[in-house]
Scaffold this motif. Structure first.
Motif, PDB file in Angstrom:
ATOM      1  N   LEU A   1       0.825  -1.210   0.000  1.00 17.74           N
ATOM      2  CA  LEU A   1       0.000   0.000   0.000  1.00 17.74           C
ATOM      3  C   LEU A   1       0.859   1.259   0.000  1.00 17.74           C
ATOM      4  CD1 LEU A   1      -2.889  -1.005   2.438  1.00 17.74           C
ATOM      5  CD2 LEU A   1      -2.946  -0.850  -0.051  1.00 17.74           C
ATOM      6  N   ARG A   2       2.043   1.184   0.621  1.00 19.54           N
ATOM      7  CA  ARG A   2       2.924   2.349   0.652  1.00 19.54           C
ATOM      8  C   ARG A   2       3.491   2.653  -0.737  1.00 19.54           C
ATOM      9  NH1 ARG A   2       6.525   1.320   6.170  1.00 19.54           N
ATOM     10  NH2 ARG A   2       4.787   1.567   7.648  1.00 19.54           N
ATOM     11  N   GLU A   3       3.487   1.662  -1.610  1.00 18.01           N
ATOM     12  CA  GLU A   3       4.037   1.850  -2.962  1.00 18.01           C
ATOM     13  C   GLU A   3       2.980   2.290  -3.963  1.00 18.01           C
ATOM     14  OE1 GLU A   3       5.793  -1.978  -3.598  1.00 18.01           O
ATOM     15  OE2 GLU A   3       7.694  -1.389  -2.667  1.00 18.01           O
TER      16      GLU A   3
ATOM     17  N   ALA B   1       3.803  -1.545 -22.565  1.00 14.38           N
ATOM     18  CA  ALA B   1       4.710  -0.399 -22.564  1.00 14.38           C
ATOM     19  C   ALA B   1       4.165   0.749 -21.721  1.00 14.38           C
ATOM     20  CB  ALA B   1       4.957   0.065 -23.998  1.00 14.38           C
ATOM     21  N   MET B   2       2.831   0.851 -21.621  1.00 11.86           N
ATOM     22  CA  MET B   2       2.232   1.916 -20.830  1.00 11.86           C
ATOM     23  C   MET B   2       2.504   1.712 -19.344  1.00 11.86           C
ATOM     24  SD  MET B   2      -1.407   2.085 -22.877  1.00 11.86           S
ATOM     25  CE  MET B   2      -2.114   3.347 -21.808  1.00 11.86           C
ATOM     26  N   CYS B   3       2.405   0.479 -18.886  1.00  9.15           N
ATOM     27  CA  CYS B   3       2.575   0.203 -17.459  1.00  9.15           C
ATOM     28  C   CYS B   3       4.029  -0.017 -17.059  1.00  9.15           C
ATOM     29  CB  CYS B   3       1.754  -1.030 -17.064  1.00  9.15           C
ATOM     30  SG  CYS B   3      -0.028  -0.782 -17.128  1.00  9.15           S
TER      31      CYS B   3
ATOM     32  N   ALA C   1       4.140   5.323 -15.784  1.00 10.50           N
ATOM     33  CA  ALA C   1       3.446   4.639 -14.689  1.00 10.50           C
ATOM     34  C   ALA C   1       4.018   5.050 -13.331  1.00 10.50           C
ATOM     35  CB  ALA C   1       3.551   3.127 -14.860  1.00 10.50           C
ATOM     36  N   HIS C   2       5.325   5.311 -13.283  1.00  9.73           N
ATOM     37  CA  HIS C   2       5.981   5.825 -12.073  1.00  9.73           C
ATOM     38  C   HIS C   2       7.468   5.966 -12.359  1.00  9.73           C
ATOM     39  CE1 HIS C   2       7.064   6.524  -7.859  1.00  9.73           C
ATOM     40  NE2 HIS C   2       5.776   6.713  -7.638  1.00  9.73           N
ATOM     41  N   ARG C   3       8.102   6.955 -11.743  1.00  9.40           N
ATOM     42  CA  ARG C   3       9.535   7.128 -11.949  1.00  9.40           C
ATOM     43  C   ARG C   3      10.334   5.990 -11.323  1.00  9.40           C
ATOM     44  NH1 ARG C   3      10.942  13.142 -10.106  1.00  9.40           N
ATOM     45  NH2 ARG C   3       9.458  12.548  -8.469  1.00  9.40           N
TER      46      ARG C   3
ATOM     47  N   PRO D   1      10.924   2.250 -10.905  1.00  9.54           N
ATOM     48  CA  PRO D   1      10.520   1.006 -11.574  1.00  9.54           C
ATOM     49  C   PRO D   1       9.921  -0.029 -10.635  1.00  9.54           C
ATOM     50  CG  PRO D   1      12.695   1.713 -12.316  1.00  9.54           C
ATOM     51  CD  PRO D   1      12.338   2.583 -11.156  1.00  9.54           C
ATOM     52  N   SER D   2      10.312  -0.013  -9.368  1.00  8.77           N
ATOM     53  CA  SER D   2       9.828  -1.011  -8.422  1.00  8.77           C
ATOM     54  C   SER D   2       8.381  -0.776  -7.990  1.00  8.77           C
ATOM     55  CB  SER D   2      10.732  -1.046  -7.182  1.00  8.77           C
ATOM     56  OG  SER D   2      10.632   0.172  -6.454  1.00  8.77           O
ATOM     57  N   ARG D   3       7.816   0.363  -8.367  1.00  8.66           N
ATOM     58  CA  ARG D   3       6.434   0.678  -7.960  1.00  8.66           C
ATOM     59  C   ARG D   3       5.446   0.659  -9.116  1.00  8.66           C
ATOM     60  NH1 ARG D   3       6.835   5.959  -4.127  1.00  8.66           N
ATOM     61  NH2 ARG D   3       4.594   5.540  -4.014  1.00  8.66           N
ATOM     62  N   ARG D   4       5.924   0.337 -10.320  1.00  9.80           N
ATOM     63  CA  ARG D   4       5.050   0.396 -11.490  1.00  9.80           C
ATOM     64  C   ARG D   4       4.051  -0.753 -11.542  1.00  9.80           C
ATOM     65  NH1 ARG D   4      10.039   1.785 -15.634  1.00  9.80           N
ATOM     66  NH2 ARG D   4      10.538   3.824 -14.715  1.00  9.80           N
ATOM     67  N   TYR D   5       4.295  -1.819 -10.788  1.00 12.81           N
ATOM     68  CA  TYR D   5       3.370  -2.962 -10.826  1.00 12.81           C
ATOM     69  C   TYR D   5       1.968  -2.568 -10.374  1.00 12.81           C
ATOM     70  CZ  TYR D   5       3.886  -3.450  -5.724  1.00 12.81           C
ATOM     71  OH  TYR D   5       3.865  -3.240  -4.361  1.00 12.81           O
ATOM     72  N   TRP D   6       1.871  -1.474  -9.603  1.00 17.02           N
ATOM     73  CA  TRP D   6       0.550  -1.023  -9.163  1.00 17.02           C
ATOM     74  C   TRP D   6      -0.323  -0.586 -10.342  1.00 17.02           C
ATOM     75  CZ3 TRP D   6      -2.847  -1.472  -5.570  1.00 17.02           C
ATOM     76  CH2 TRP D   6      -2.481  -1.777  -4.268  1.00 17.02           C
TER      77      TRP D   6
END
Length: 394
Positions: A2-4, A277-279, A284-286, A288-293
């Motif tokens: 949730l923090r990500e 490519a969008m996600c 999606a986020h600067r 990379p470790s948080r883009r899975y959201w």
């Protein structure tokens, strides 16, 4: 986890779900009805595909913490539209869907099969896909010829919006289609009642029928197109954005969801290529470790769209078929141009690719087996002969 979460990932996830569903659901409906599905069965197939896509995306992204975008097989749906009904009707097609899902699982778990698929010459795979797509790409022109007042607004919306932002070209064409249908087409008096009655989700069980024709005409071409045009490029998109996933487990999981959706009319679930490519990118986020959201949000969006699939299908069915085919054709022009260019790029394989393309595009079936399979076989034979002849001359 949730923090990500971030608002940036929320927006990109919602946009991904909207673009993914709106840009290709017409192709899915056209493909399923093309192999014999009724309106109710096509709506069921679209619903389970959308829900399966969303659930698979959520499961894989939570398990791997990677932005593993999932989609249905759009090239596969186009293949179904060009194949036509097989002997045994939609039940045989569903049997082919199940076999295709099992083959995708095996490709993920059994490395020799995965390597065999990867070894299919890219020019031939692209030529087969181009041959499958070209028939649908004629539909926008046919729609204008059918009725310029109906067809032109759809095409112009795609052209004008696409010149500004390619991402929204097909949704704009879909909006134009909805406006043409609402204000231009004479609807039955009970049209709104029919649409309202479909708001409650309903699935149709289709008993699978396994035949040789279903295996060769549906399962094998669908498997090859899905792996070559979706799963393998999907892995490539992740790697380009700095991720190093293990392809096998991802392929196998999409195969599992394909098998689960097949008895309800769904043809195939796979890794996404375009929406991936969008996600997976910086939008999606600067971090990379948080883009899975973004993929998790997109998965929830797909599930919601899937639950409304029956109402969407009921609305679309009120229009002349050529209009929704026009939207589908516009959505596939980019894929057609890309596959055609890749097919004829190499001079050494150009003739074999041309044979594959022509046999596939002819739509002619032999012994109950669709042209896509014969196109691949004919091109493979030409390629083998071209490589064998110089050896004999030596």
């Amino acid at each position: 986890m949730l923090r990500e979460f971030s608002l940036q990932s929320l927006f990109m996830g919602l946009l991904t779900a909207f673009v993914g569903f709106a840009s290709s659901f017409a192709i899915v409906l056209h493909g399923l009805t093309g192999v014999g599905a009724t309106e109710a069965q096509a709506a069921s197939g679209l619903m389970v595909l959308s829900v399966a896509t969303g659930l698979c995306a959520i499961v894989l992204s939570i398990a791997t913490r990677l932005p593993v975008s999932i989609a249905w097989s759009t090239p596969g749906a186009a293949l179904l539209a060009s194949s036509g009904a097989v002997e045994g009707g939609f039940n045989t097609a569903v049997g082919g869907f199940l076999i295709c899902g099992v083959l995708i699982i095996l490709a993920g778990l059994w490395k020799p099969l995965g390597r065999a698929v990867a070894a299919i010459p890219a020019p031939l795979a692209n030529a087969m896909l181009a041959g499958v797509l070209i028939g649908l790409c004629f539909a926008p022109v046919k729609a204008v010829g059918f009725n310029p007042l109906f067809g032109l607004p759809i095409v112009l919306a795609w052209v004008i919006v696409g010149s500004i932002n390619r991402l929204f070209a097909v949704p704009a064409a879909l909006l134009a289609f909805a406006l043409v249908l609402t204000f231009g087409v004479d609807m039955p008096a009970d049209a709104m009642a029919r649409i309202s009655a479909t708001l409650v989700p309903h699935v149709e069980w289709v008993h699978p029928n396994f035949t040789i024709a279903g295996l060769v005409s549906i399962a094998l071409p669908l498997f090859i197109v899905t792996m070559a045009s979706q799963n393998i490029p999907g892995i490539a998109v992740l790697k380009v954005n700095g991720y190093e996933p293990k392809p096998g487990p991802l392929f196998a999981m999409t195969g599992v969801f394909s098998v689960l959706s097949a008895p309800f009319g769904g043809h195939a679930v796979n890794l996404a290529a375009i929406t991936a490519a969008m996600c997976a990118g910086e939008d999606a986020h600067r971090d990379p470790s948080r883009r899975y959201w973004a993929v998790i949000v997109a998965g929830v969006g797909y599930i919601i769209f899937g639950l409304l699939a029956a109402a969407v299908t009921a609305f679309v069915s009120l229009a002349p078929p050529v209009l929704i085919q026009a939207v589908a054709g516009l959505a596939l022009i980019g894929a057609f141009s890309g596959s055609a260019m890749a097919a004829f790029k190499e001079a050494d394989s150009r003739e074999a690719a041309a044979v594959t393309f022509l046999v596939t595009a002819s739509g002619v079936s032999f012994a109950g087996i669709s042209g896509a399979f014969w196109g691949l076989m004919a091109g493979g034979l030409m390629l083998a002969l071209a490589r064998f002849t110089p050896l004999r001359r030596r």
